[in-house]
Enzyme design. Structure first.
Site, PDB file in Angstrom:
ATOM      1  N   VAL A  92      37.595   8.319  -6.684  1.00  0.00           N
ATOM      2  CA  VAL A  92      37.499   9.593  -5.973  1.00  0.00           C
ATOM      3  C   VAL A  92      38.919  10.037  -5.633  1.00  0.00           C
ATOM      4  O   VAL A  92      39.601   9.407  -4.821  1.00  0.00           O
ATOM      5  CB  VAL A  92      36.661   9.460  -4.682  1.00  0.00           C
ATOM      6  CG1 VAL A  92      36.618  10.792  -3.938  1.00  0.00           C
ATOM      7  CG2 VAL A  92      35.254   8.978  -5.004  1.00  0.00           C
ATOM      8  N   CYS A  93      39.384  11.094  -6.279  1.00  0.00           N
ATOM      9  CA  CYS A  93      40.744  11.593  -6.057  1.00  0.00           C
ATOM     10  C   CYS A  93      40.746  12.502  -4.833  1.00  0.00           C
ATOM     11  O   CYS A  93      40.256  13.628  -4.881  1.00  0.00           O
ATOM     12  CB  CYS A  93      41.233  12.369  -7.276  1.00  0.00           C
ATOM     13  SG  CYS A  93      41.833  11.319  -8.585  1.00  0.00           S
ATOM     14  N   LEU A  94      41.303  11.997  -3.748  1.00  0.00           N
ATOM     15  CA  LEU A  94      41.298  12.743  -2.497  1.00  0.00           C
ATOM     16  C   LEU A  94      42.502  12.310  -1.674  1.00  0.00           C
ATOM     17  O   LEU A  94      42.746  11.108  -1.498  1.00  0.00           O
ATOM     18  CB  LEU A  94      40.003  12.458  -1.734  1.00  0.00           C
ATOM     19  CG  LEU A  94      39.660  13.316  -0.531  1.00  0.00           C
ATOM     20  CD1 LEU A  94      39.512  14.784  -0.919  1.00  0.00           C
ATOM     21  CD2 LEU A  94      38.379  12.814   0.123  1.00  0.00           C
TER      22      LEU A  94
END
Length: 445
Positions: A92-94
């Site tokens: 999850v790119c966050l």
């Protein structure tokens, strides 16, 4: 992990579990509270609408100084990338998770917590996810505009297939593709025996998925009908410029097959609901604790109605079965249902309260909270107390001017009128009034 950190995680989980927020839900591993599962509802009016996306969350020993590790589980066994930020492998790119370099002020701070993480992930499910890819934020070329639409087309298709239908087929033991229920650790480095290749789903969320499916069934059908007008059957998905081998949303469109599977899931859920009645009769015969508990709650509610001289509601058991309640609501003055006689069924599971009631309005009612299948959409904060369920059912039916909330829109046609132009609202009221008056005739037939 310190006792203080464990207390904080416990509090954060409890706050979400006792909230009436329809967008997120959590459950945790009772043997290790650091391992949490979460469901995020795809936001309305986006390609992810009403999909239920699952995530595995692991709190490290240094929480809350550092953010938890989060992995997407709705990936079709690691083969489907649902957005530029939600990788097929689960990443999850966050920025607040430290998995993406965000702007100043977007990084993690100990003031944030589980809820803020889940809300931030939900914000990634935007109306135009193509623009979430770095370098494509302001894409304006004709090819980019075409890609934007094609990307949304395939996300909508896969949301229905992977985030709606597939987990329910597993829950109902009708899975055609080898997906299965899971009790394995989502973190393979912690469990050498886990099967990381299989498509797995968490059992604690199966009841939530079933109830939401009944709520949104007509919206899913409506989406399939709409999309089928623009999509050629069996046509392949278009690959986006930022998609690569092993991190891609690949496949083809097949809405007729999705509709068939959708209808089968609905059939199975309704069959399961009816089966609760038979299981309930057996539980009563065997004098099981759950049967005694439901009988006692029924009697207490009836006594309470008599004590308060509440004549707007009559409550009985069908065939003296404490797992099937019949409610007859007599529309009170000054409400839209004034003078009506509304018949309602409440089915209770032998696994109550882990499995929540399924409520059906048998009287035809073009109400914004009643689906065309008769499913009533309502929420209550105290899920284990049936008196609160009854109160919530009545309050939902009597609410003549609810706030706009598409997450509780279970009758698309009625909702379109209710929140449309003034003339549309008048049509809604006339249709509702007509069926309320007819309910009296039907009650005496």
């Amino acid at each position: 992990m310190s006792d203080q950190a464990i207390l904080r995680i416990t509090r954060e989980i409890s706050q979400i579990q006792h909230s009436t927020d329809l967008s997120i839900a959590v459950d945790y591993d009772e043997s290790d509270i650091r391992h949490v599962r979460a469901i995020i509802l795809g936001p309305p009016e986006t390609p992810y609408q009403f999909g239920l996306f699952e995530f595995a969350i692991k709190f490290g020993k240094d929480y809350p100084a550092r953010p938890p590790d989060v992995r997407a589980q709705t990936t079709n066994g690691g083969s489907c990338r649902f957005s530029p930020n939600l990788y097929a492998g689960g990443k999850v790119c966050l920025s607040i998770l430290g998995t993406w370099n965000g702007e100043r002020g977007e990084q993690w701070s100990s003031a944030q917590g589980l809820e803020s993480v889940l809300i931030s992930i939900q914000s990634l499910m935007s109306s135009n996810p193509y623009e979430n890819e770095p370098g494509y934020e302001h894409a304006q070329s004709p090819s980019d505009q075409e890609n934007m639409e094609q990307y949304k087309f395939k996300i909508r298709h896969e949301t229905i297939r992977i985030a709606v239908i597939q987990p329910l087929e597993v829950a109902l033991d009708i899975s055609p593709d080898g997906a299965r229920k899971t009790t394995v650790n989502p973190y393979p480095e912690d469990d050498d025996s886990s099967d990381n290749e299989a498509v797995t789903y968490s059992t604690p969320f199966f009841d939530l998925r079933k109830r939401r499916f009944l709520w949104y069934y007509e919206s899913y059908l409506q989406l399939i009908e709409t999309e089928s007008r623009f999509i050629k059957e069996k046509s392949p998905f278009k690959c986006m410029p930022f998609e690569h081998t092993n991190n891609i949303m690949d496949g083809h469109f097949d809405y007729p097959e999705l509709k068939r599977r959708l209808e089968l899931v609905k059939e199975k859920i309704l069959h399961e609901t009816e089966h609760w009645r038979l299981q309930g009769l057996q539980a009563k015969k065997d004098e099981l604790g759950i049967a005694v508990n439901l009988q006692r709650q029924f009697e207490q509610i009836v006594e309470n109605l008599k004590h308060h001289k509440n004549y707007s509601l009559d409550l009985t058991l069908v065939d003296e079965n404490p797992f099937l309640w019949k409610l007859t609501y007599f529309g009170r003055p000054t409400t839209a249902l004034e003078g009506g006689i509304i018949k309602i069924r409440m089915h209770l599971s032998p696994q109550f309260p882990q499995e929540q009631p399924r409520v059906f309005v048998d009287t035809r009612l073009p109400h914004i909270r009643v689906s065309q299948q008769g499913v009533l959409c309502y929420i209550t904060p105290k899920v284990e107390d049936l008196r609160r369920h009854i109160e919530a059912i009545v309050a939902t039916l009597e609410d003549d001017d609810p706030p706009y909330d598409p997450r509780m829109t279970v009758n698309p046609e009625a909702s379109k009128l209710f929140w449309g132009a003034p003339e549309d609202r008048r049509k809604y009221k006339r249709a509702l009034r007509r069926d309320v008056e007819k309910s009296v005739e039907d009650a005496f037939d």
